[in-house]
Design a protein around this motif. Structure first.
Motif, short mmCIF file in Angstrom:
data_model
loop_
_atom_site.label_atom_id
_atom_site.label_comp_id
_atom_site.label_asym_id
_atom_site.label_seq_id
_atom_site.Cartn_x
_atom_site.Cartn_y
_atom_site.Cartn_z
N HIS A 214 10.84 3.71 37.46
CA HIS A 214 10.05 2.52 37.20
C HIS A 214 10.46 1.94 35.85
CE1 HIS A 214 6.40 3.40 40.05
NE2 HIS A 214 7.53 3.15 40.68
N ALA A 215 10.64 0.63 35.83
CA ALA A 215 10.93 -0.07 34.58
C ALA A 215 9.65 -0.64 34.01
CB ALA A 215 11.93 -1.20 34.85
N ARG A 216 9.42 -0.44 32.73
CA ARG A 216 8.26 -1.02 32.08
C ARG A 216 8.72 -2.07 31.05
NH1 ARG A 216 8.64 4.01 29.40
NH2 ARG A 216 8.87 3.80 27.13
N SER A 217 7.75 -2.82 30.54
CA SER A 217 8.01 -3.84 29.51
C SER A 217 9.03 -4.90 29.92
CB SER A 217 8.48 -3.17 28.20
OG SER A 217 7.52 -2.29 27.71
N PRO A 218 8.92 -5.46 31.14
CA PRO A 218 9.88 -6.51 31.53
C PRO A 218 9.79 -7.74 30.64
CG PRO A 218 8.03 -6.47 33.04
CD PRO A 218 7.89 -5.26 32.18
N TYR A 219 8.61 -7.93 29.99
CA TYR A 219 8.43 -9.07 29.08
C TYR A 219 8.44 -8.64 27.61
CZ TYR A 219 6.49 -11.06 33.42
OH TYR A 219 6.30 -11.47 34.72
N LEU A 220 8.77 -7.37 27.36
CA LEU A 220 8.78 -6.80 26.01
C LEU A 220 7.47 -7.12 25.27
CD1 LEU A 220 10.30 -5.11 24.00
CD2 LEU A 220 11.56 -7.13 23.26
N GLN A 221 6.38 -6.60 25.84
CA GLN A 221 5.02 -6.82 25.32
C GLN A 221 4.69 -8.30 25.19
OE1 GLN A 221 3.32 -4.57 22.16
NE2 GLN A 221 4.02 -2.61 22.95
N GLY A 222 5.32 -9.11 26.01
CA GLY A 222 4.98 -10.54 26.05
C GLY A 222 5.79 -11.43 25.14
N ILE A 223 6.59 -10.85 24.24
CA ILE A 223 7.29 -11.73 23.28
C ILE A 223 8.39 -12.54 23.96
CG2 ILE A 223 6.79 -10.12 21.39
CD1 ILE A 223 9.83 -9.53 21.28
N LEU A 224 8.95 -12.05 25.07
CA LEU A 224 9.99 -12.80 25.76
C LEU A 224 9.45 -14.09 26.37
CD1 LEU A 224 11.92 -9.91 27.54
CD2 LEU A 224 12.66 -11.22 25.55
N LEU A 225 8.14 -14.19 26.49
CA LEU A 225 7.50 -15.38 27.05
C LEU A 225 6.90 -16.27 25.96
CD1 LEU A 225 5.57 -13.70 30.01
CD2 LEU A 225 8.00 -14.27 29.84
N ALA A 226 6.90 -15.79 24.73
CA ALA A 226 6.20 -16.46 23.64
C ALA A 226 7.15 -17.24 22.74
CB ALA A 226 5.43 -15.43 22.82
N ASP A 227 6.56 -18.04 21.84
CA ASP A 227 7.40 -18.74 20.87
C ASP A 227 7.74 -17.82 19.71
OD1 ASP A 227 5.29 -18.80 18.89
OD2 ASP A 227 4.43 -20.54 19.90
N SER A 228 8.57 -18.29 18.81
CA SER A 228 9.14 -17.42 17.76
C SER A 228 8.08 -16.86 16.81
CB SER A 228 10.18 -18.20 16.95
OG SER A 228 9.61 -19.35 16.37
N SER A 229 6.92 -17.52 16.70
CA SER A 229 5.89 -17.04 15.78
C SER A 229 5.32 -15.69 16.18
CB SER A 229 4.75 -18.07 15.68
OG SER A 229 4.09 -18.19 16.93
N VAL A 230 5.45 -15.33 17.46
CA VAL A 230 4.91 -14.07 17.97
C VAL A 230 5.92 -12.93 17.82
CG1 VAL A 230 3.95 -12.92 20.02
CG2 VAL A 230 3.43 -15.32 19.58
N TRP A 231 7.19 -13.26 17.73
CA TRP A 231 8.24 -12.25 17.67
C TRP A 231 8.21 -11.51 16.34
CZ3 TRP A 231 13.10 -12.06 20.81
CH2 TRP A 231 12.96 -12.75 22.03
N PRO A 232 8.56 -10.22 16.33
CA PRO A 232 8.69 -9.49 15.06
C PRO A 232 9.88 -10.02 14.28
CG PRO A 232 9.55 -8.16 16.84
CD PRO A 232 8.91 -9.37 17.49
N VAL A 233 9.77 -10.02 12.97
CA VAL A 233 10.88 -10.46 12.11
C VAL A 233 11.81 -9.27 11.89
CG1 VAL A 233 11.53 -11.36 9.86
CG2 VAL A 233 9.44 -12.18 10.99
N VAL A 234 13.04 -9.40 12.38
CA VAL A 234 14.03 -8.34 12.25
C VAL A 234 15.27 -8.92 11.61
CG1 VAL A 234 15.44 -6.64 13.48
CG2 VAL A 234 13.14 -7.17 14.31
N THR A 235 15.71 -8.31 10.52
CA THR A 235 16.89 -8.80 9.81
C THR A 235 18.11 -8.84 10.74
OG1 THR A 235 16.06 -7.85 7.75
CG2 THR A 235 18.41 -8.41 7.84
N GLY A 236 18.79 -9.99 10.74
CA GLY A 236 19.99 -10.13 11.55
C GLY A 236 19.75 -10.63 12.95
N ILE A 237 18.47 -10.80 13.34
CA ILE A 237 18.14 -11.28 14.68
C ILE A 237 17.70 -12.74 14.60
CG2 ILE A 237 16.57 -11.05 16.64
CD1 ILE A 237 18.61 -8.83 16.50
#
Length: 323
Positions: A214-237
């Motif tokens: 079984h695959a989990r997190s197809p939306y990566l806790q929803g961030i793949l569907l959200a705008d950039s303000s919801v995404w974690p800030v990761v250096t180099g990304i």
């Protein structure tokens, strides 16, 4: 019930797995509604049953707050629910387990977790129990695993499996012959599973030997569907570039939206037997049922997605490392 329910084809009926973390606690970076009320969860179950005449699976865990108890309450109150839903649960993360814990104490903690799941769910048999942490397989000379194997022999557990977090854990789990079910985080952004060619080959080999995946997190806790303000800030990304690529792929591949693209991508892998999707509302459930009724990506489309946005940065792909 509404008259225009989405009906799944026989080819996709078993693919949607209901994730229940949100039912027991506020879970997910993009979760704006919080933990749903009991009636909201009931509506989700009803919508699923109306979409197919076959069984659905609910994925839960001791660590998901009140989720097991919510499921047990609903399934106990409705015979149709009881007959039409299979349950996969996970052993407690055993937060007090350490290298200094006595074997008998460790096994007692594991037994208590099993008994709590049986009580919460209102059953005398757990079809599938997963280790929530792969490290517990070898902990204290395998004491916890030995206890679980004993529960299988006693009939209180049907099958054993594991929820893995990394490629290394997956490779070790694939080498364990007693494991019959493996859950892993798998989505279109995650390129870690393809970094070593033998990984997918081993998965396909174990699936041929009746191990389910079984695959989990197809939306990566929803961030793949959200705008950039919801995404974690990761250096180099470059979050904005990833989002732009996602939206471009949606258009190029003729998908309804990013969620449709995410589900279609994971479903394009034949070894994926189920996709765990967490839902807090009936509206989300209706949308997900539509996505699962659509065709998956072709192999060529899947490889195009991988070429465009595949990433191996652990700080982005592992929610446990988000600030």
């Amino acid at each position: 019930m509404q008259s225009d329910q989405i009906h799944l084809s026989s080819a996709t009926k078993a693919r949607l797995v209901l994730g229940s973390a949100q039912w027991g606690l506020k879970y997910g970076r993009a979760n704006s509604t919080g933990k749903p009320k009991l009636e909201s969860v009931r509506k989700i179950l009803e919508l699923c049953l109306a979409s197919s005449s076959d069984k659905f699976t609910i994925d839960t865990a001791q660590a998901y707050g009140e989720a097991e108890a919510v499921i047990g309450q609903l399934l106990s109150a409705d015979t149709d629910f009881r007959d039409r839903f299979d349950i996969i649960t996970k052993l407690s993360p055993l937060p007090n387990l350490s290298s200094n814990t006595e074997v008998k104490t460790a096994q007692a903690m594991a037994r208590e977790s099993v008994e709590a799941s049986l009580k919460n769910l209102g059953v005398n048999h757990l079809p599938v129990v997963l280790l929530h942490r792969w490290s517990h397989r070898a902990a204290l000379g395998g004491a916890v695993w030995e206890l679980l194997r004993g529960e299988v022999k006693s009939g209180r557990i049907g099958k054993l499996g594991v929820s893995v977090q990394s490629v290394q854990e997956l490779m070790e789990a694939l080498a364990e012959p007693a494991i019959e079910h493996i859950q892993l985080p798998f989505h279109l952004l995650d390129g870690r599973w393809h970094a070593a060619p033998e990984t997918i080959k081993l998965i396909e080999s174990r699936k041929a030997n009746d191990v389910s995946f079984h695959a989990r997190s197809p939306y990566l806790q929803g961030i793949l569907l959200a705008d950039s303000s919801v995404w974690p800030v990761v250096t180099g990304i470059d979050t904005i570039r990833i989002i732009e690529q996602l939206d471009t792929l949606v258009q190029e591949l003729g998908r309804a939206d990013r969620a449709d693209l995410c589900i279609a991508y994971v479903r394009s892998y034949p070894w994926v037997g189920g996709i765990v999707v967490g839902m807090e509302t009936s509206a989300q459930c209706e949308e997900n049922l539509k996505y699962f009724a659509n065709l998956p990506l072709s192999t060529e489309q899947r490889e195009l997605v991988r070429a465009r946005i595949s990433c191996t940065e652990e700080k982005l792909l592992n929610p446990a490392l988000w600030k």
